[in-house]
Design a protein around this motif. Structure first.
Motif, PDB file in Angstrom:
ATOM      1  N   THR A 191       0.819  -1.196   0.000  1.00 54.19           N
ATOM      2  CA  THR A 191       0.000   0.000   0.000  1.00 54.19           C
ATOM      3  C   THR A 191       0.858   1.253   0.000  1.00 54.19           C
ATOM      4  O   THR A 191       0.568   2.209  -0.687  1.00 54.19           O
ATOM      5  CB  THR A 191      -0.934   0.023   1.223  1.00 54.19           C
ATOM      6  N   PHE A 192       1.941   1.269   0.794  1.00 54.45           N
ATOM      7  CA  PHE A 192       2.790   2.452   0.830  1.00 54.45           C
ATOM      8  C   PHE A 192       4.204   2.102   1.285  1.00 54.45           C
ATOM      9  O   PHE A 192       4.450   1.063   1.885  1.00 54.45           O
ATOM     10  CB  PHE A 192       2.210   3.545   1.737  1.00 54.45           C
ATOM     11  N   ALA A 193       5.126   3.019   0.958  1.00 56.17           N
ATOM     12  CA  ALA A 193       6.508   2.945   1.437  1.00 56.17           C
ATOM     13  C   ALA A 193       6.755   4.179   2.293  1.00 56.17           C
ATOM     14  O   ALA A 193       6.122   5.217   2.098  1.00 56.17           O
ATOM     15  CB  ALA A 193       7.485   2.918   0.265  1.00 56.17           C
ATOM     16  N   GLU A 194       7.673   4.033   3.237  1.00 53.73           N
ATOM     17  CA  GLU A 194       7.990   5.126   4.144  1.00 53.73           C
ATOM     18  C   GLU A 194       9.485   5.354   4.203  1.00 53.73           C
ATOM     19  O   GLU A 194      10.258   4.406   4.191  1.00 53.73           O
ATOM     20  CB  GLU A 194       7.520   4.771   5.562  1.00 53.73           C
ATOM     21  N   GLY A 196       2.006   3.892  -4.302  1.00 56.36           N
ATOM     22  CA  GLY A 196       2.013   3.680  -5.742  1.00 56.36           C
ATOM     23  C   GLY A 196       1.440   2.324  -6.083  1.00 56.36           C
ATOM     24  O   GLY A 196       2.178   1.356  -6.219  1.00 56.36           O
ATOM     25  N   PRO A 197       0.128   2.204  -6.190  1.00 58.10           N
ATOM     26  CA  PRO A 197      -0.484   0.899  -6.377  1.00 58.10           C
ATOM     27  C   PRO A 197      -0.298   0.269  -7.747  1.00 58.10           C
ATOM     28  O   PRO A 197      -0.402  -0.938  -7.877  1.00 58.10           O
ATOM     29  CB  PRO A 197      -1.963   1.160  -6.110  1.00 58.10           C
ATOM     30  N   ALA A 240      11.008   1.464   4.737  1.00 58.40           N
ATOM     31  CA  ALA A 240      10.211   0.258   4.982  1.00 58.40           C
ATOM     32  C   ALA A 240       8.950   0.336   4.133  1.00 58.40           C
ATOM     33  O   ALA A 240       8.566   1.413   3.674  1.00 58.40           O
ATOM     34  CB  ALA A 240       9.836   0.136   6.465  1.00 58.40           C
ATOM     35  N   VAL A 241       8.312  -0.812   3.915  1.00 58.65           N
ATOM     36  CA  VAL A 241       6.982  -0.849   3.305  1.00 58.65           C
ATOM     37  C   VAL A 241       6.017  -1.380   4.353  1.00 58.65           C
ATOM     38  O   VAL A 241       6.421  -2.032   5.314  1.00 58.65           O
ATOM     39  CB  VAL A 241       6.925  -1.725   2.027  1.00 58.65           C
ATOM     40  N   ASP A 268       6.723  -5.099  -2.724  1.00 61.18           N
ATOM     41  CA  ASP A 268       6.381  -4.685  -4.073  1.00 61.18           C
ATOM     42  C   ASP A 268       6.901  -3.306  -4.473  1.00 61.18           C
ATOM     43  O   ASP A 268       6.579  -2.817  -5.542  1.00 61.18           O
ATOM     44  CB  ASP A 268       4.859  -4.711  -4.235  1.00 61.18           C
ATOM     45  N   ILE A 269       7.685  -2.671  -3.601  1.00 57.79           N
ATOM     46  CA  ILE A 269       8.217  -1.342  -3.900  1.00 57.79           C
ATOM     47  C   ILE A 269       9.723  -1.372  -3.687  1.00 57.79           C
ATOM     48  O   ILE A 269      10.213  -1.967  -2.734  1.00 57.79           O
ATOM     49  CB  ILE A 269       7.573  -0.257  -3.009  1.00 57.79           C
ATOM     50  N   GLN A 270      10.450  -0.731  -4.588  1.00 59.96           N
ATOM     51  CA  GLN A 270      11.899  -0.604  -4.400  1.00 59.96           C
ATOM     52  C   GLN A 270      12.261   0.855  -4.167  1.00 59.96           C
ATOM     53  O   GLN A 270      11.516   1.761  -4.549  1.00 59.96           O
ATOM     54  CB  GLN A 270      12.655  -1.154  -5.608  1.00 59.96           C
TER      55      GLN A 270
END
Length: 147
Positions: free
Chosen positions: A72-75, A93-94, A123-124, A129-131
């Motif tokens: 859902t999100f990255a921080e 970024g879905p 972190a996610v 699913d996020i780099q």
């Protein structure tokens, strides 16, 4: 401590009057970003202050890229001397083709003179699913010391 009229100013006092900027860019991608908060490779500043109660302003830009739909999100966070500063840069970024950046600014006081570590972390919330793209992830810190 203010400088008074007629006072002789030392070289050390003059050196502390000017703000001192520092900057670093990440060196390796986090692909994928883990759920557990982790250091951004290369995004570490080791700064030495000359006096107690130096004030800092830190600004970071984190570059995130969706690998596939899922998280859902990255921080992005800032850790100062081993403690997370309050506030985080958050990005969502879905879609599988999303790319974007998130920025955050922090400020605070460094109680003691000496060496201080400023480290970016990421972190996610779930999945993998996020780099984080290191070449576009940057930390800037400006130190203001009192004479």
């Amino acid at each position: 401590m203010p400088i008074l009229a007629g006072q002789k100013v030392s070289a050390g006092q003059l050196n502390r009057l000017q703000p001192v900027p520092y900057e670093v860019t990440g060196t390796s991608n986090l692909n994928p970003i883990p759920v557990a908060e982790t250091d951004v490779p290369g995004a570490l500043l080791s700064i030495t202050t000359l006096a107690a109660n130096a004030f800092f302003v830190a600004t970071a830009v984190f570059a995130f890229d969706t690998i596939s739909a899922g998280s859902t999100f990255a921080e992005g966070r800032l850790r100062v001397d081993g403690v997370n500063a309050s506030g985080a840069a958050r990005w969502s970024g879905p879609a599988t083709t999303d790319f974007g950046s998130a920025a955050q600014q922090w400020s605070g006081t460094l109680a003691a003179a000496g060496s201080h570590a400023f480290q970016l972390r990421a972190a996610v919330n779930s999945g993998s699913d996020i780099q984080l793209l290191a070449a576009y992830t940057k930390l800037q810190v400006t130190i203001y010391e009192v004479p």
